[in-house]
Enzyme design. Structure first.
Site, PDB file in Angstrom:
ATOM      1  N   ASN A 297       0.832  -1.137  -0.038  1.00  0.00           N
ATOM      2  CA  ASN A 297       0.040   0.025   0.044  1.00  0.00           C
ATOM      3  C   ASN A 297       1.014   1.239   0.043  1.00  0.00           C
ATOM      4  O   ASN A 297       2.191   1.299   0.606  1.00  0.00           O
ATOM      5  CB  ASN A 297      -1.010  -0.101   1.231  1.00  0.00           C
ATOM      6  CG  ASN A 297      -2.102  -0.611   1.219  1.00  0.00           C
ATOM      7  OD1 ASN A 297      -2.525  -0.968   0.081  1.00  0.00           O
ATOM      8  ND2 ASN A 297      -2.544  -1.407   2.315  1.00  0.00           N
ATOM      9  N   ALA A 361      -1.382   1.610  10.335  1.00  0.00           N
ATOM     10  CA  ALA A 361      -0.677   1.003   9.391  1.00  0.00           C
ATOM     11  C   ALA A 361      -1.677   0.810   8.199  1.00  0.00           C
ATOM     12  O   ALA A 361      -2.748   0.621   8.405  1.00  0.00           O
ATOM     13  CB  ALA A 361      -0.123  -0.582   9.930  1.00  0.00           C
ATOM     14  N   ASP A 365      -4.984  -5.458   2.434  1.00  0.00           N
ATOM     15  CA  ASP A 365      -5.995  -6.397   2.634  1.00  0.00           C
ATOM     16  C   ASP A 365      -5.967  -7.846   2.025  1.00  0.00           C
ATOM     17  O   ASP A 365      -6.649  -8.845   2.796  1.00  0.00           O
ATOM     18  CB  ASP A 365      -7.374  -5.837   1.960  1.00  0.00           C
ATOM     19  CG  ASP A 365      -7.670  -4.359   2.733  1.00  0.00           C
ATOM     20  OD1 ASP A 365      -7.628  -4.525   3.959  1.00  0.00           O
ATOM     21  OD2 ASP A 365      -8.436  -3.555   2.028  1.00  0.00           O
ATOM     22  N   ILE A 409      -6.016  -6.635  11.640  1.00  0.00           N
ATOM     23  CA  ILE A 409      -5.404  -6.450  12.827  1.00  0.00           C
ATOM     24  C   ILE A 409      -6.338  -5.585  14.017  1.00  0.00           C
ATOM     25  O   ILE A 409      -6.421  -5.805  15.020  1.00  0.00           O
ATOM     26  CB  ILE A 409      -4.103  -5.757  12.796  1.00  0.00           C
ATOM     27  CG1 ILE A 409      -3.191  -6.556  11.742  1.00  0.00           C
ATOM     28  CG2 ILE A 409      -3.268  -5.474  14.033  1.00  0.00           C
ATOM     29  CD1 ILE A 409      -2.348  -6.026  10.956  1.00  0.00           C
ATOM     30  N   PHE A 426      -7.444   4.108  11.856  1.00  0.00           N
ATOM     31  CA  PHE A 426      -7.618   4.986  10.697  1.00  0.00           C
ATOM     32  C   PHE A 426      -8.503   4.681   9.477  1.00  0.00           C
ATOM     33  O   PHE A 426      -8.764   3.260   9.644  1.00  0.00           O
ATOM     34  CB  PHE A 426      -6.467   5.357  10.178  1.00  0.00           C
ATOM     35  CG  PHE A 426      -5.274   6.535  10.721  1.00  0.00           C
ATOM     36  CD1 PHE A 426      -4.978   5.845  12.086  1.00  0.00           C
ATOM     37  CD2 PHE A 426      -5.194   7.693  10.543  1.00  0.00           C
ATOM     38  CE1 PHE A 426      -4.301   6.813  12.840  1.00  0.00           C
ATOM     39  CE2 PHE A 426      -4.819   8.674  11.271  1.00  0.00           C
ATOM     40  CZ  PHE A 426      -3.930   8.209  12.086  1.00  0.00           C
ATOM     41  N   LYS A 440     -17.335   2.163   9.844  1.00  0.00           N
ATOM     42  CA  LYS A 440     -15.955   1.285  10.288  1.00  0.00           C
ATOM     43  C   LYS A 440     -15.940   1.093  11.719  1.00  0.00           C
ATOM     44  O   LYS A 440     -15.436  -0.014  12.153  1.00  0.00           O
ATOM     45  CB  LYS A 440     -14.926   2.014   9.494  1.00  0.00           C
ATOM     46  CG  LYS A 440     -13.595   0.889   9.346  1.00  0.00           C
ATOM     47  CD  LYS A 440     -12.477   1.778   8.438  1.00  0.00           C
ATOM     48  CE  LYS A 440     -13.095   1.642   7.010  1.00  0.00           C
ATOM     49  NZ  LYS A 440     -12.004   2.082   5.904  1.00  0.00           N
TER      50      LYS A 440
HETATM   51  O1  C5P Z   1     -10.643  -1.577   6.395  1.00  0.00           O
HETATM   52  P1  C5P Z   1      -9.550  -0.420   6.363  1.00  0.00           P
HETATM   53  O2  C5P Z   1      -8.448  -0.860   5.616  1.00  0.00           O
HETATM   54  O3  C5P Z   1     -10.126   0.861   5.677  1.00  0.00           O
HETATM   55  O4  C5P Z   1      -9.478   0.014   7.913  1.00  0.00           O
HETATM   56  C1  C5P Z   1      -8.505   0.876   8.219  1.00  0.00           C
HETATM   57  C2  C5P Z   1      -8.136   0.924   9.753  1.00  0.00           C
HETATM   58  O5  C5P Z   1      -8.161  -0.708   9.724  1.00  0.00           O
HETATM   59  C3  C5P Z   1      -6.724   1.230  10.054  1.00  0.00           C
HETATM   60  O6  C5P Z   1      -6.762   1.821  11.294  1.00  0.00           O
HETATM   61  C4  C5P Z   1      -5.725   0.015   9.667  1.00  0.00           C
HETATM   62  O7  C5P Z   1      -4.592   0.159  10.425  1.00  0.00           O
HETATM   63  C5  C5P Z   1      -6.549  -1.137  10.190  1.00  0.00           C
HETATM   64  N1  C5P Z   1      -6.543  -2.439   9.384  1.00  0.00           N
HETATM   65  C6  C5P Z   1      -6.004  -3.485  10.019  1.00  0.00           C
HETATM   66  N2  C5P Z   1      -5.680  -4.600   9.627  1.00  0.00           N
HETATM   67  C7  C5P Z   1      -6.140  -4.916   8.337  1.00  0.00           C
HETATM   68  C8  C5P Z   1      -6.613  -3.930   7.569  1.00  0.00           C
HETATM   69  C9  C5P Z   1      -7.081  -2.411   8.001  1.00  0.00           C
HETATM   70  O8  C5P Z   1      -5.604  -3.207  11.398  1.00  0.00           O
HETATM   71  N3  C5P Z   1      -6.028  -5.987   7.573  1.00  0.00           N
END
Ligand code: C5P
Length: 502
Positions: A297, A361, A365, A409, A426, A440
């Protein structure tokens, strides 16, 4: 005394970190090496002495009797040490004030008096241009200590070597700080006593800038300020108003009480998150396609690292779990470097329990389920990231990558039996930012979401030093103005302090 006995006598590893102003990894390194660095020995010697334990300041070995020495009571009698906590006499914090050249230098005289009023120990150092505005004599008269001015002065070096001057400070304050000294710090110059000391210290530093508004607003000075903030250096001011040069704008030295207040916040052990633990995720993840390629990303790690640094400045014990970034580790933070989302999750869970979790972070995905698949020479599906580089085929057929969803996470932490008291995430979105963030927050069971719009071509967020967010909480949505990622980190941490101590 051996390392473990010293650490135990000082109240444990956390106390030693506070005493030396270092992070947990530094203390682990000292343990592994079996000795403290040279600069730390004097502080340890003093702290042990305050607890009634007399050791040799050079070697930290117990003095000849082999027993801790008793402390002389006020009456000159000798009383046995019973409870180190009761006998401990806190040393006053030692402030090194660097006065650089500028018309505001005269205000440092008042600052010295107020620092002394606080009962703090003060030593001063002046740059050559500061001497054009005030004299070392008046500075010494107020501080009650020698004022150091020259790098190559035999007298100064004999009395107090520049390295000792740097190391024997619990905090360094530069007031007033000119554009010049900030530029020298940003680039690591060491061509006079002030800049050399600033390069040789590991103490927290506070900068109180004072300069002409145009000099302050200049992109070079602003870039230097951001660079210094990245390194964990704190700023107070400048204020706006009438300037001695006749112009009006931001550039006035902060008022003395403001500077005193800012000093009290950088002193080791003064943080409002003392005793709290935090885990922060930052940067991108790299999901391997084969041994040389990956999916990632766009994320520089600037925001997550700034948040970790700001939490550490407030005294929190911070574990920063970072994907691959080009960022220096923030001072006083334990960094765990990871590559994939799966590794980031494992490291995050290992950092629990924690009081605060900030997931900044940009986690991928998807991982590649068949990394290395169709790889020509070693054509092996599901052969893992250990498989060699996927080869181009002569037929022009592109390999098929199969994606599998990575663990979330933030959602895992928020739903964990050891859930931190405050879980913050975030939401980087390109459209309908706030509504997605509201959804979210609920879906991932986070307490707060910082929503930012990453879809604006004229205001890029990725890699930029600036950010503009909405804070989404159970109480509603708060738009925050655009600000530097460091200021945003400080503002977020102020909110965290309020929430955690409520
Ligand atoms: O679902 P999305 O990626 O938009 O969500 C963003 C938030 O979720 C951020 O705080 C990001 O650090 C966290 N996140 C995560 N693990 C993932 C995807 C996103 O902790 N696999």
């Amino acid at each position: 005394m051996d390392m473990d006995s010293i650490i135990e006598a000082l109240g444990g590893a956390a106390q030693v970190q506070t005493l030396l102003g270092v992070g947990p990894s530094a203390v682990s390194n000292y343990r592994a090496r079996g000795q403290f660095p040279e600069y730390a020995r004097i502080r340890i010697w003093q702290a042990l002495k305050a607890r009634g334990i007399t050791v040799d300041p050079e070697t930290l070995s117990v003095e000849p009797s082999g027993q801790p020495k008793p402390i002389a009571s006020n009456h000159g009698n000798v009383s046995p040490v019973v409870n180190p906590a009761v006998t401990a006499i806190p040393e006053p914090p030692r402030i090194l004030l660097i006065i650089s050249g500028g018309i505001a230098a005269y205000k440092s005289l008042e600052l010295i008096r107020r620092i002394k009023d606080k009962g703090w120990h003060i030593r001063c150092l002046m740059t050559a241009s500061a001497e054009q505005f005030i004299t070392p004599l008046s500075v010494s008269a107020l501080s009650g200590e020698t004022t150091y001015t020259e790098l190559f002065s035999l007298t100064d070096e004999a009395e107090m070597g520049h390295i000792r001057l740097a190391r024997e400070a619990d905090a360094i304050v530069i007031a007033p700080a000119t554009a010049n000294i900030m530029a020298k710090m940003a680039y690591g110059f060491a061509d006079d006593l002030a800049s050399t000391v600033l390069l040789a210290t590991d103490a927290p530093i506070l900068i109180a800038p004072a300069m002409n508004p145009f000099m302050w607003a200049h992109p070079a000075t602003q870039a230097n300020q951001r660079q210094l903030k990245i390194r964990g250096i704190s700023f107070v001011g400048p204020d706006s108003g009438d300037m001695a040069c006749g112009e009006d704008g931001a550039g006035r030295l902060a008022e003395t009480p403001q500077i005193i207040n800012a000093i009290s916040h950088i002193l080791p052990g003064s943080g409002r998150l003392n005793g709290k633990t935090a885990l922060v995720t930052s940067g991108p993840t790299h999901e391997p396609i084969d041994r040389v390629r990956y999916i990632a990303n766009r994320s520089s790690g600037k925001q997550g690292h700034a948040i970790a640094a700001a939490l550490a400045r407030q005294g929190a014990k911070v574990t920063l779990i970072s994907g691959p970034v080009n960022m220096p580790p923030p001072p006083g933070v334990h960094v765990v470097a990871v590559e994939t989302a799966q590794d980031m999750l494992t490291a995050s869970l290992a950092a629990m329990p924690a009081d605060i979790a900030v997931c900044a972070a940009a986690v991928g995905d998807f991982a590649i389920a068949n990394s290395g698949a169709n790889s020509g020479a070693n054509n092996g599906a599901n052969s893992g990231s250990g498989a060699g580089k996927i080869k181009k085929s002569d037929t022009g057929d592109a390999p098929q990558l199969i994606l599998q969803q990575n663990p979330d996470i933030l959602a895992t932490i928020a739903d964990h039996k050891m859930r931190p008291k405050l879980v913050i995430g975030f939401a980087a979105e390109t459209d309908d930012v706030v509504n997605y963030a509201i959804a979210k927050r609920l879906r991932k069971k986070a307490d707060w979401i910082l929503a930012n719009d990453v879809g604006q071509d004229d205001q890029p967020v990725f890699g930029s030093d600036f950010n503009m967010v909405h804070l989404v909480t159970e109480n509603g949505v708060e738009p925050w103005p655009e600000m530097s990622k460091h200021d945003l980190a400080d503002q977020l941490v102020s909110r965290i302090v309020k929430e955690i101590s409520a």
